[in-house]
Design an enzyme around this catalytic site. Structure first.
Site, PDB file in Angstrom:
ATOM      1  N   HIS A  32       0.855  -1.188   0.000  1.00 12.37           N
ATOM      2  CA  HIS A  32       0.000   0.000   0.000  1.00 12.37           C
ATOM      3  C   HIS A  32       0.894   1.242   0.000  1.00 12.37           C
ATOM      4  O   HIS A  32       0.685   2.174  -0.750  1.00 12.37           O
ATOM      5  CB  HIS A  32      -0.937  -0.021   1.212  1.00 12.37           C
ATOM      6  N   GLU A  81       0.927   8.230  -3.623  1.00 15.29           N
ATOM      7  CA  GLU A  81       1.801   7.784  -2.535  1.00 15.29           C
ATOM      8  C   GLU A  81       3.069   8.637  -2.455  1.00 15.29           C
ATOM      9  O   GLU A  81       3.538   8.965  -1.363  1.00 15.29           O
ATOM     10  CB  GLU A  81       2.162   6.297  -2.713  1.00 15.29           C
ATOM     11  N   HIS A  85       3.280  10.862   0.835  1.00 13.83           N
ATOM     12  CA  HIS A  85       4.190  10.256   1.820  1.00 13.83           C
ATOM     13  C   HIS A  85       5.665  10.329   1.419  1.00 13.83           C
ATOM     14  O   HIS A  85       6.525  10.564   2.252  1.00 13.83           O
ATOM     15  CB  HIS A  85       3.820   8.782   2.031  1.00 13.83           C
TER      16      HIS A  85
END
Length: 216
Positions: A32, A81, A85
């Protein structure tokens, strides 16, 4: 930030949570993301550029697929992502480019080998239920650290929760560490459980766990 979460999700459960165009979700745990525990979108000017990870593409498609949108040429999931992040994780030298961030995440995923360890322990998708404490004990025994395990709470009339995500925590030196925080962790877990029906939250140790093999 202090630690990184390497989040694996179970594609069948991801599909169950969403009415999206899931087709034949992989039958193994996929990535993920790799998430610093604090901060999001740390550098909005650092845009995702797929050409920087073209060497990683075969592994990205296999181990970090966009489960909900199965067409191969979509890069939206990786873009999300990275921007949310990766731009925060990039304060570490070992993660300070897109190539390093995605490449190192793939490396950590191979190193942890969650799929291999669960199979070795005889924990595989099944129509029978598991005990949450049994899964936790197996993982903690193998890895020597406590991961964070998230489930979909039982739907109306169901008695079991559905396993959805397993996160391993790493220090800034990329060593495995416990995910649990010694203080006030229990109250946080409680509030997680009351979120909407289709939200993952920390699994309840007292409920049986369903580890589904296909999307119902």
């Amino acid at each position: 930030w202090k630690k990184l979460y390497l989040a694996h999700h179970w594609p069948v459960t991801v599909c169950k949570m969403s009415a999206n165009d899931c087709q034949d979700p992989p039958d193994y745990w996929t990535i993920h993301g790799l998430w610093p525990d604090k901060g999001e979108e740390c550098n909005r000017t650092w845009h995702f550029n797929v050409t920087e990870i073209k060497d990683l593409m075969p592994d990205m498609r296999r181990y970090w697929p966009d489960v909900l949108h199965s067409s191969l040429n979509r890069t939206y999931f990786w873009k999300h992502e990275w921007e949310k992040h990766g731009t925060c994780a990039a304060t570490l030298q070992v993660l300070d480019s897109q190539k390093k961030y995605f490449g190192k995440t793939l490396e950590l995923y191979q190193h942890v080998d969650l799929n291999g360890y669960l199979l070795k322990a005889g924990i595989k998708p099944s129509s029978t239920y598991y005990k949450m404490t049994a899964i936790k004990e197996v993982l903690t025994g193998f890895y020597g650290v406590t991961p964070k395990i998230q489930c979909l709470p039982p739907e109306e009339g169901e008695k079991a929760q559905t396993i959805g995500q397993i996160e391993f925590c790493f220090t800034k030196e990329l060593e495995l560490r416990n995910c649990t925080e010694p203080k006030a962790a229990s109250s946080r877990a409680q509030t997680d459980l009351q979120l909407g029906a289709e939200e993952l939250s920390v699994c309840d140790d007292t409920l049986p766990v369903y580890y589904p093999s296909q999307v119902q």
